[in-house]
Write a protein that holds these residues in place. Structure first.
Motif, PDB file in Angstrom:
ATOM      1  N   TRP A  62       7.113   0.846   3.409  1.00 54.85           N
ATOM      2  CA  TRP A  62       7.093   0.423   2.008  1.00 54.85           C
ATOM      3  C   TRP A  62       8.476   0.674   1.416  1.00 54.85           C
ATOM      4  CZ3 TRP A  62       2.797  -2.030   0.350  1.00 54.85           C
ATOM      5  CH2 TRP A  62       1.631  -1.860   1.111  1.00 54.85           C
ATOM      6  N   TRP A  99       6.653  -4.469   1.044  1.00 51.16           N
ATOM      7  CA  TRP A  99       5.796  -4.165   2.193  1.00 51.16           C
ATOM      8  C   TRP A  99       6.401  -4.860   3.395  1.00 51.16           C
ATOM      9  CZ3 TRP A  99       2.814  -1.473   5.025  1.00 51.16           C
ATOM     10  CH2 TRP A  99       1.771  -1.970   5.822  1.00 51.16           C
ATOM     11  N   GLY A 110       0.133  -6.653   1.500  1.00 54.64           N
ATOM     12  CA  GLY A 110       0.093  -5.219   1.213  1.00 54.64           C
ATOM     13  C   GLY A 110      -0.949  -4.825   0.182  1.00 54.64           C
TER      14      GLY A 110
END
Length: 122
Positions: A62, A99, A110
């Protein structure tokens, strides 16, 4: 300093700046927040307003929406300082992330990962 050395140092400095180009704050598109390339931005339930808890492997999966050191908060857009002193963009004080499994603009894979990641909305 010798002219060749000055030129080499300047070239290295320019290369470092280009390689570390940081993102502008996001924007609204199709009812969600996206970065300047149109990639979906996400929030993380384990973050508190104004702080981030996504480091190491989390930040690899992330990637934070990083901000330049000279970036300035504006309206609902703010900055969160990470533990290394770098800055990350936040919206309504919630840090923003990309993501790694989103591969093209508009992807939203995501959303709801582990029930703690959500599409950032205005």
């Amino acid at each position: 300093m010798a002219p060749k050395r000055v030129a080499a140092l300047a070239f290295v400095a320019l290369g470092m700046m280009a390689g570390s180009a940081l993102a502008d704050k996001g924007m609204v598109k199709d009812g969600m927040l996206v970065n300047e390339k149109g990639m979906t931005l996400y929030t993380f339930d384990k973050d508190a307003p104004g702080t981030t808890n996504c480091y190491d492997k989390c930040a690899t999966n992330w990637p934070p929406l990083m901000a330049d050191a000279s970036a300035k908060a504006e309206g609902e857009w703010s900055l969160v300082e990470r533990k290394d002193g770098s800055k990350q963009w936040a919206y309504k004080k919630m840090p923003l992330y990309l993501w790694v499994k989103d591969t093209k603009p508009g992807d939203t894979t995501g959303d709801m990962v582990n029930d703690v990641w959500h599409i950032a909305k205005p």
